[in-house]
Design a protein around this motif. Structure first.
Motif, PDB file in Angstrom:
ATOM      1  N   GLY A  65      44.541  33.576  44.474  1.00 23.14           N
ATOM      2  CA  GLY A  65      43.791  34.571  43.717  1.00 23.14           C
ATOM      3  C   GLY A  65      42.728  33.987  42.809  1.00 23.14           C
ATOM      4  O   GLY A  65      41.874  34.726  42.310  1.00 23.14           O
ATOM      5  N   ASN A  77      41.777  32.321  34.884  1.00 23.62           N
ATOM      6  CA  ASN A  77      42.101  33.747  34.842  1.00 23.62           C
ATOM      7  C   ASN A  77      41.942  34.329  33.448  1.00 23.62           C
ATOM      8  O   ASN A  77      41.749  35.529  33.276  1.00 23.62           O
ATOM      9  CB  ASN A  77      43.542  33.969  35.327  1.00 23.62           C
ATOM     10  CG  ASN A  77      43.685  33.738  36.820  1.00 23.62           C
ATOM     11  OD1 ASN A  77      42.740  33.960  37.570  1.00 23.62           O
ATOM     12  ND2 ASN A  77      44.842  33.298  37.243  1.00 23.62           N
ATOM     13  N   LYS A 134      38.051  38.485  37.285  1.00 24.33           N
ATOM     14  CA  LYS A 134      38.163  39.078  38.614  1.00 24.33           C
ATOM     15  C   LYS A 134      36.870  39.752  39.041  1.00 24.33           C
ATOM     16  O   LYS A 134      36.572  39.862  40.222  1.00 24.33           O
ATOM     17  CB  LYS A 134      39.302  40.105  38.638  1.00 24.33           C
ATOM     18  CG  LYS A 134      40.688  39.496  38.703  1.00 24.33           C
ATOM     19  CD  LYS A 134      41.733  40.578  38.905  1.00 24.33           C
ATOM     20  CE  LYS A 134      43.116  39.965  39.038  1.00 24.33           C
ATOM     21  NZ  LYS A 134      44.164  40.990  39.262  1.00 24.33           N
ATOM     22  N   ASP A 152      36.273  44.305  45.038  1.00 21.94           N
ATOM     23  CA  ASP A 152      37.358  45.025  45.703  1.00 21.94           C
ATOM     24  C   ASP A 152      37.206  44.996  47.221  1.00 21.94           C
ATOM     25  O   ASP A 152      38.198  45.066  47.957  1.00 21.94           O
ATOM     26  CB  ASP A 152      37.399  46.481  45.231  1.00 21.94           C
ATOM     27  CG  ASP A 152      37.720  46.577  43.747  1.00 21.94           C
ATOM     28  OD1 ASP A 152      38.366  45.645  43.224  1.00 21.94           O
ATOM     29  OD2 ASP A 152      37.324  47.575  43.110  1.00 21.94           O
ATOM     30  N   GLU A 175      42.961  39.421  46.815  1.00 23.13           N
ATOM     31  CA  GLU A 175      43.524  40.306  45.787  1.00 23.13           C
ATOM     32  C   GLU A 175      44.964  40.668  46.126  1.00 23.13           C
ATOM     33  O   GLU A 175      45.859  40.630  45.261  1.00 23.13           O
ATOM     34  CB  GLU A 175      42.670  41.568  45.679  1.00 23.13           C
ATOM     35  CG  GLU A 175      43.056  42.496  44.554  1.00 23.13           C
ATOM     36  CD  GLU A 175      42.692  41.947  43.185  1.00 23.13           C
ATOM     37  OE1 GLU A 175      43.366  42.318  42.219  1.00 23.13           O
ATOM     38  OE2 GLU A 175      41.743  41.147  43.109  1.00 23.13           O
ATOM     39  N   LYS A 176      45.209  41.021  47.402  1.00 21.75           N
ATOM     40  CA  LYS A 176      46.575  41.363  47.815  1.00 21.75           C
ATOM     41  C   LYS A 176      47.496  40.153  47.702  1.00 21.75           C
ATOM     42  O   LYS A 176      48.649  40.279  47.282  1.00 21.75           O
ATOM     43  CB  LYS A 176      46.560  41.888  49.255  1.00 21.75           C
ATOM     44  CG  LYS A 176      45.877  43.239  49.418  1.00 21.75           C
ATOM     45  CD  LYS A 176      45.844  43.664  50.877  1.00 21.75           C
ATOM     46  CE  LYS A 176      45.124  44.991  51.050  1.00 21.75           C
ATOM     47  NZ  LYS A 176      45.023  45.386  52.480  1.00 21.75           N
ATOM     48  N   GLU A 235      47.223  37.612  45.673  1.00 20.71           N
ATOM     49  CA  GLU A 235      47.514  37.341  44.263  1.00 20.71           C
ATOM     50  C   GLU A 235      48.543  38.320  43.709  1.00 20.71           C
ATOM     51  O   GLU A 235      49.464  37.934  42.971  1.00 20.71           O
ATOM     52  CB  GLU A 235      46.225  37.426  43.449  1.00 20.71           C
ATOM     53  CG  GLU A 235      46.427  37.088  41.975  1.00 20.71           C
ATOM     54  CD  GLU A 235      45.170  37.305  41.156  1.00 20.71           C
ATOM     55  OE1 GLU A 235      45.037  36.661  40.106  1.00 20.71           O
ATOM     56  OE2 GLU A 235      44.332  38.118  41.561  1.00 20.71           O
ATOM     57  N   GLU A 236      48.424  39.595  44.072  1.00 17.88           N
ATOM     58  CA  GLU A 236      49.367  40.606  43.584  1.00 17.88           C
ATOM     59  C   GLU A 236      50.767  40.358  44.134  1.00 17.88           C
ATOM     60  O   GLU A 236      51.763  40.469  43.405  1.00 17.88           O
ATOM     61  CB  GLU A 236      48.873  41.996  43.989  1.00 17.88           C
ATOM     62  CG  GLU A 236      49.784  43.139  43.561  1.00 17.88           C
ATOM     63  CD  GLU A 236      49.964  43.236  42.062  1.00 17.88           C
ATOM     64  OE1 GLU A 236      50.984  43.816  41.628  1.00 17.88           O
ATOM     65  OE2 GLU A 236      49.104  42.723  41.323  1.00 17.88           O
ATOM     66  N   ARG A 264      52.266  37.462  42.308  1.00 19.36           N
ATOM     67  CA  ARG A 264      52.683  37.847  40.960  1.00 19.36           C
ATOM     68  C   ARG A 264      54.014  38.588  40.995  1.00 19.36           C
ATOM     69  O   ARG A 264      54.906  38.342  40.166  1.00 19.36           O
ATOM     70  CB  ARG A 264      51.608  38.731  40.328  1.00 19.36           C
ATOM     71  CG  ARG A 264      51.867  39.072  38.863  1.00 19.36           C
ATOM     72  CD  ARG A 264      50.897  40.142  38.376  1.00 19.36           C
ATOM     73  NE  ARG A 264      51.113  41.402  39.069  1.00 19.36           N
ATOM     74  CZ  ARG A 264      52.082  42.256  38.760  1.00 19.36           C
ATOM     75  NH1 ARG A 264      52.933  41.981  37.779  1.00 19.36           N
ATOM     76  NH2 ARG A 264      52.209  43.393  39.426  1.00 19.36           N
ATOM     77  N   GLN A 265      54.159  39.495  41.966  1.00 22.64           N
ATOM     78  CA  GLN A 265      55.408  40.240  42.073  1.00 22.64           C
ATOM     79  C   GLN A 265      56.576  39.328  42.466  1.00 22.64           C
ATOM     80  O   GLN A 265      57.694  39.497  41.973  1.00 22.64           O
ATOM     81  CB  GLN A 265      55.253  41.378  43.092  1.00 22.64           C
ATOM     82  CG  GLN A 265      54.279  42.457  42.654  1.00 22.64           C
ATOM     83  CD  GLN A 265      54.190  43.588  43.663  1.00 22.64           C
ATOM     84  OE1 GLN A 265      55.034  43.729  44.533  1.00 22.64           O
ATOM     85  NE2 GLN A 265      53.142  44.395  43.552  1.00 22.64           N
ATOM     86  N   SER A 304      54.545  41.253  53.034  1.00 25.00           N
ATOM     87  CA  SER A 304      53.456  40.275  52.965  1.00 25.00           C
ATOM     88  C   SER A 304      53.163  39.685  54.331  1.00 25.00           C
ATOM     89  O   SER A 304      52.006  39.536  54.727  1.00 25.00           O
ATOM     90  CB  SER A 304      53.828  39.165  51.972  1.00 25.00           C
ATOM     91  OG  SER A 304      52.874  38.136  51.998  1.00 25.00           O
TER      92      SER A 304
END
Length: 346
Positions: free
Chosen positions: A111, A158, A218, A278, A285-286, A288-289, A292-293, A338
């Motif tokens: 990310g 970040n 971002k 976006d 982006e996906k 990185e998310e 994070r999760q 994922s």
């Protein structure tokens, strides 16, 4: 016969002990964390591989054979490992070692915006042999890990970064006035602590650089574009020309003439529903998310397991065990999602 069996008993015991120890370590590191992804499993697999090699060496040392035969076996094992490395491709081996080094030093994460050589984009995937970045045009570039070791890597933090804009203006406008207008342009873009530097006193113009702190890295590309537009609006509204000396020399104008776009009512643009980032960096982006999760679930599991040892109440223990199992199922589902997303985008 009994003497032979007695001689092999330490060896058999060592084999059983080493095997049980390796199995227990495997269960602690990987087995009970079946939902871990490849990125998180990799360092644990390296630890397990190193322990397995040590276990084999310990087993050879207790083997009931002569010292000469034992040395030959150990030497054969060394030759076997060296042969595997020698016959492997040098490029593959070097990229694998570079991938291990990148995981140890951690110069960037999934990310992050990075620049390496002539390539700029967001990290969308980190592999054992290469690293994938997504560019501003949404393209995916897979770069070998050795490329990151042999070239300087610039990582955008970040927590925020400084964005800049450079432009040249004539000597006919006082530099203090220019600084005031440029500072106003940066403030209109919500940049924090803006500052202006004079970079060069040219033969026909002065080169200025406007900089300011951007907290939302971002949206780096869109915010830089907004800064350029704000500079144009602010300078034109202040009656300051923006043109090259060659253009001024070619066009015959009166002294009082200013080349500025016609005045018009400027309305603040409506809030954009979709930013360029976006669209351009959708995979990054996906990724990185998801990362994070994953870290969030792993942290919750670790905290629950740590507090479980300090809890004596049976009902509280059951609740925490249920919570641990629920988080593990969520983590497993997240990793499966994922992988499915990755397969659909390739």
């Amino acid at each position: 016969m009994l003497n032979t069996i007695a001689q092999f008993m330490p060896f058999v015991g060592t084999v059983v002990l080493v095997g049980a120890t390796l199995w227990a370590i495997f269960w602690l590191l990987i087995g009970r964390h079946s939902a871990l992804g490849d990125e998180l499993k990799f360092p644990r697999q390296l630890i397990l591989l190193g322990l397995a090699i040590i276990g084999v060496l310990v087993t050879l040392l207790v083997l009931p054979v002569s010292e000469n035969a034992r040395n030959q076996l150990i030497g054969f094992m060394g030759i076997l490992i060296s042969g595997v490395l020698a016959f492997s491709s040098t490029t593959i081996t070097s990229n694998l070692m570079a991938g291990v080094l990148l995981r140890i030093t951690k110069p960037f994460r999934v990310g992050d915006f990075i620049r390496v050589g002539d390539n700029f984009g967001r990290v969308s995937e980190r592999g054992l042999f290469d690293t994938e970045i997504q560019t501003e045009t949404r393209d995916l570039i897979a770069l070998p890990n050795t490329y990151f070791i042999n070239n300087p890597v610039t990582t955008t933090r970040n927590s925020g970064t400084i964005i800049s804009a450079t432009l040249s203006l004539g000597y006919d406008v006082n530099h203090l006035e220019i600084k005031r207008h440029l500072t106003q342009a940066a403030q209109a873009c919500d940049l924090e602590e803006p500052f202006v530097h004079i970079l060069e006193l040219g033969d026909f113009s002065i080169t200025y650089r406007l900089s300011g702190f951007l907290g939302k890295s971002k949206h780096l590309i869109s915010e830089r574009s907004n800064l350029y537009g704000s500079i144009l609006d602010t300078l034109h509204a202040g009656g300051i020309e923006i043109m090259s000396p060659s253009y001024m020399n070619q066009k015959k104008l009166r002294d009082e003439t200013r080349v500025i776009p016609p005045a018009r009512a400027v309305h603040p643009p409506e809030e954009e529903k979709t930013l360029a980032e976006d669209i351009a960096f959708d995979k990054a982006e996906k990724a990185e998310e998801l990362e994070r999760q994953k870290q969030m679930f792993l942290k919750e599991i670790e905290e629950l397991e740590s507090s479980l040892n300090k809890t004596t109440d049976e009902s509280a223990i059951k609740k925490k065990k249920d919570a641990i199992e629920t988080n593990r199922k969520r983590l497993k589902l997240l990793i499966e999602t994922s992988r499915k997303t990755k397969a659909d985008t390739e």
